[in-house]
Design a protein around this motif. Structure first.
Motif, PDB file in Angstrom:
ATOM      1  N   SER A   1       3.381  -1.973   4.043  1.00 46.41           N
ATOM      2  CA  SER A   1       3.062  -0.440   3.845  1.00 46.41           C
ATOM      3  C   SER A   1       4.261   0.205   4.537  1.00 46.41           C
ATOM      4  O   SER A   1       4.492   0.026   5.625  1.00 46.41           O
ATOM      5  CB  SER A   1       1.927   0.223   4.129  1.00 46.41           C
ATOM      6  OG  SER A   1       1.760   1.367   3.627  1.00 46.41           O
ATOM      7  N   ASN A   2       4.593   1.145   3.630  1.00 51.90           N
ATOM      8  CA  ASN A   2       5.639   2.169   4.314  1.00 51.90           C
ATOM      9  C   ASN A   2       4.861   3.535   4.050  1.00 51.90           C
ATOM     10  O   ASN A   2       5.126   4.495   3.139  1.00 51.90           O
ATOM     11  CB  ASN A   2       7.023   2.197   3.613  1.00 51.90           C
ATOM     12  CG  ASN A   2       7.996   3.323   3.886  1.00 51.90           C
ATOM     13  OD1 ASN A   2       7.586   4.104   5.007  1.00 51.90           O
ATOM     14  ND2 ASN A   2       8.736   3.894   3.103  1.00 51.90           N
ATOM     15  N   PRO A   3       3.918   3.961   4.713  1.00 46.98           N
ATOM     16  CA  PRO A   3       3.150   5.100   4.542  1.00 46.98           C
ATOM     17  C   PRO A   3       3.736   6.398   5.072  1.00 46.98           C
ATOM     18  O   PRO A   3       4.729   6.255   6.004  1.00 46.98           O
ATOM     19  CB  PRO A   3       1.892   4.586   5.500  1.00 46.98           C
ATOM     20  CG  PRO A   3       2.377   3.981   6.719  1.00 46.98           C
ATOM     21  CD  PRO A   3       3.505   3.133   6.112  1.00 46.98           C
TER      22      PRO A   3
ATOM     23  N   THR B   1      -0.527  -0.490  -5.098  1.00 50.96           N
ATOM     24  CA  THR B   1      -1.540   0.674  -4.828  1.00 50.96           C
ATOM     25  C   THR B   1      -0.710   1.964  -4.354  1.00 50.96           C
ATOM     26  O   THR B   1       0.385   2.008  -3.570  1.00 50.96           O
ATOM     27  CB  THR B   1      -2.650   0.524  -3.811  1.00 50.96           C
ATOM     28  OG1 THR B   1      -1.984   1.018  -2.429  1.00 50.96           O
ATOM     29  CG2 THR B   1      -2.948  -1.147  -3.744  1.00 50.96           C
ATOM     30  N   ASP B   2      -1.306   3.107  -4.928  1.00 49.59           N
ATOM     31  CA  ASP B   2      -0.824   4.604  -4.604  1.00 49.59           C
ATOM     32  C   ASP B   2      -2.058   5.508  -4.764  1.00 49.59           C
ATOM     33  O   ASP B   2      -3.039   5.151  -5.592  1.00 49.59           O
ATOM     34  CB  ASP B   2       0.255   4.867  -5.146  1.00 49.59           C
ATOM     35  CG  ASP B   2       1.061   5.651  -4.048  1.00 49.59           C
ATOM     36  OD1 ASP B   2       2.149   5.621  -3.687  1.00 49.59           O
ATOM     37  OD2 ASP B   2       0.561   7.042  -3.940  1.00 49.59           O
ATOM     38  N   LEU B   3      -2.143   6.409  -3.931  1.00 47.65           N
ATOM     39  CA  LEU B   3      -3.290   7.471  -4.172  1.00 47.65           C
ATOM     40  C   LEU B   3      -2.647   8.369  -5.434  1.00 47.65           C
ATOM     41  O   LEU B   3      -3.546   9.130  -5.851  1.00 47.65           O
ATOM     42  CB  LEU B   3      -3.555   8.475  -2.704  1.00 47.65           C
ATOM     43  CG  LEU B   3      -4.511   9.529  -2.870  1.00 47.65           C
ATOM     44  CD1 LEU B   3      -6.016   8.788  -3.023  1.00 47.65           C
ATOM     45  CD2 LEU B   3      -4.607  10.160  -1.329  1.00 47.65           C
TER      46      LEU B   3
ATOM     47  N   LEU C   1       0.803  -1.224  -0.030  1.00 45.61           N
ATOM     48  CA  LEU C   1       0.087  -0.108   0.157  1.00 45.61           C
ATOM     49  C   LEU C   1       0.723   1.026   0.062  1.00 45.61           C
ATOM     50  O   LEU C   1       1.781   1.411   0.986  1.00 45.61           O
ATOM     51  CB  LEU C   1      -0.909   0.043   1.114  1.00 45.61           C
ATOM     52  CG  LEU C   1      -1.973  -0.939   1.451  1.00 45.61           C
ATOM     53  CD1 LEU C   1      -2.485  -1.009   2.772  1.00 45.61           C
ATOM     54  CD2 LEU C   1      -2.859  -1.142   0.250  1.00 45.61           C
ATOM     55  N   GLY C   2       0.566   2.136  -0.842  1.00 43.37           N
ATOM     56  CA  GLY C   2       1.527   3.276  -1.141  1.00 43.37           C
ATOM     57  C   GLY C   2       2.696   2.860  -1.301  1.00 43.37           C
ATOM     58  O   GLY C   2       3.810   3.117  -1.073  1.00 43.37           O
ATOM     59  N   THR C   3       2.880   2.542  -2.729  1.00 42.25           N
ATOM     60  CA  THR C   3       3.943   1.978  -3.276  1.00 42.25           C
ATOM     61  C   THR C   3       5.274   2.792  -4.057  1.00 42.25           C
ATOM     62  O   THR C   3       6.222   2.236  -3.938  1.00 42.25           O
ATOM     63  CB  THR C   3       3.515   0.815  -4.424  1.00 42.25           C
ATOM     64  OG1 THR C   3       4.788  -0.175  -4.735  1.00 42.25           O
ATOM     65  CG2 THR C   3       3.025   1.352  -5.725  1.00 42.25           C
TER      66      THR C   3
ATOM     67  N   MET D   1       3.286  14.602  -0.008  1.00 48.50           N
ATOM     68  CA  MET D   1       2.156  13.759   0.323  1.00 48.50           C
ATOM     69  C   MET D   1       2.706  12.163   0.753  1.00 48.50           C
ATOM     70  O   MET D   1       2.048  11.106   1.390  1.00 48.50           O
ATOM     71  CB  MET D   1       1.021  13.387  -0.709  1.00 48.50           C
ATOM     72  CG  MET D   1       1.676  12.665  -2.129  1.00 48.50           C
ATOM     73  SD  MET D   1       0.186  12.539  -3.105  1.00 48.50           S
ATOM     74  CE  MET D   1      -0.777  11.150  -2.436  1.00 48.50           C
ATOM     75  N   ALA D   2       3.982  12.078   0.415  1.00 47.71           N
ATOM     76  CA  ALA D   2       4.747  10.792   0.965  1.00 47.71           C
ATOM     77  C   ALA D   2       5.320  10.692   2.360  1.00 47.71           C
ATOM     78  O   ALA D   2       5.698   9.711   2.656  1.00 47.71           O
ATOM     79  CB  ALA D   2       5.770  10.353  -0.319  1.00 47.71           C
ATOM     80  N   LEU D   3       5.426  12.195   2.899  1.00 49.76           N
ATOM     81  CA  LEU D   3       5.932  12.296   4.205  1.00 49.76           C
ATOM     82  C   LEU D   3       5.337  12.352   5.296  1.00 49.76           C
ATOM     83  O   LEU D   3       5.030  11.622   6.291  1.00 49.76           O
ATOM     84  CB  LEU D   3       7.087  13.241   3.985  1.00 49.76           C
ATOM     85  CG  LEU D   3       8.065  12.892   2.851  1.00 49.76           C
ATOM     86  CD1 LEU D   3       8.567  14.286   2.575  1.00 49.76           C
ATOM     87  CD2 LEU D   3       9.039  11.957   3.462  1.00 49.76           C
TER      88      LEU D   3
END
Ligand SMILES: C[S@@+](CC[C@H](N)C(=O)[O-])C[C@H]1O[C@@H](n2cnc3c(N)ncnc32)[C@H](O)[C@@H]1O
Length: 295
Positions: free
Chosen positions: A197-199, A149-151, A126-128, A219-221
């Motif tokens: 996941s590494n969200p 997946t990713d937003l 998730l959040g690749t 948005m990745a952080l």
């Protein structure tokens, strides 16, 4: 630089690049110069030394010059050279995605170990971002079925490009866009052996190094006041998507591990183990759903 074709060797260009980066105050001038010259010349490692005395073409020098200008402007080396190695992969990396970190290679390793407990594991990353974790699983665990997946559609464009680079493993990978589990079809509930996941997990108030703040996607952080805005909901929801004895593998900051591990137990996981990275810092939680032999 602007040197004519055939007048300057790779050795001279490397020396000149080191000096220019040092003068510009770039911290890792030696490493940066070496990687940039490798990228411009197409020769890597010992191969570059073998070709040190060869003259560089005008085109290669122009490529070198443009990378040097970006690096001297403070852009991260990984974005400048456009690719970075992660475990067994050579990943395309640009400003649309977070630069994969060394500690995430270990997190991917823990997800791989969890996946290897099953014969034909189904895994979701998730959040690749670049696809670093999920594509490592697909490459290193034969028979795995992997969802990325990713937003961010921008990030998924990078993941798609990296997917092509994985060759035959690509046939076992599906990419989908959306917020966390919403990216997945409801029919997949209860079918994952591993959710990894590494969200985003940086607190709103935490200072980031300028090179991260100015260049990497926000948005990745960031993840709210305590950095837990994504970690906790992912842990809560993961229970519904995992098989019995399935595993949730989450990367986070060291001081978030206890809270997240306790949260996992509170929402129904049978176990929640904190894992430390090679520098000895608590870096991830690996939680398993009930149904294992020790439950
Ligand atoms: C810390 S980065 C990790 C990227 C990659 N997995 C890695 O380890 O290098 C977090 C990723 O989560 C994505 N993201 C942020 N919010 C999201 C959401 N609500 N749903 C899905 N992905 C999200 C970001 O676009 C980014 O790619």
């Amino acid at each position: 630089m602007g040197l004519d074709e055939g007048t300057v060797s790779w050795q001279e260009l490397l020396d000149e690049s080191i000096s220019r980066l040092q003068e510009a105050g770039v911290e890792d001038a030696l490493i940066s110069a070496r990687r940039i010259v490798e990228e411009a010349s197409g020769f890597e490692g010992a191969e570059l030394v073998l070709h040190f005395t060869e003259p560089a073409t005008k085109r290669c020098v122009a490529h070198l010059d443009s990378m040097m200008a970006r690096r001297m402007d403070g852009e991260p080396l990984q974005y400048v050279v456009g690719r970075w190695s992660f475990r067994m992969l050579d990943l395309l990396v640009d400003s649309r995605v977070l630069i994969p970190r060394p500690e995430t290679e270990e997190v991917a390793g823990w997800a791989i170990e969890e996946a290897q407990r099953f014969e034909t594991p189904t895994v979701v990353d998730l959040g690749t971002g670049t696809g670093a974790i999920g594509l490592s699983v697909a490459t290193e665990v034969e028979q795995s079925l992997v969802y990325l997946t990713d937003l961010s559609s921008d990030a998924l464009a990078v993941a798609r490009a990296n997917l092509i680079g994985t060759g035959r493993a690509a046939a076992r990978v599906t990419i989908s866009e959306g917020s966390w589990f919403n990216a997945l079809h409801q029919d997949l509930q209860g079918s994952f052996n591993v959710v990894v996941s590494n969200p985003p997990y940086v607190r709103e108030d935490d200072e980031l190094p300028a090179v991260v703040r100015d260049w990497e996607p926000g948005m990745a952080l960031r993840a709210g006041a305590d950095g837990l805005n994504d970690l906790l909901p992912i842990a809560t929801e993961a229970i519904d998507w995992l098989v019995p004895d399935g595993a949730l593998v989450l990367e986070m900051a060291p001081d978030q591990t206890q809270v997240v591990a306790e949260h996992c137990l509170a929402v129904g996981f049978a176990s929640a183990e904190v894992r430390a990275d090679l520098s000895g810092r608590a870096r991830a939680v690996v939680a398993r759903t009930p149904g294992g032999t020790t439950d």
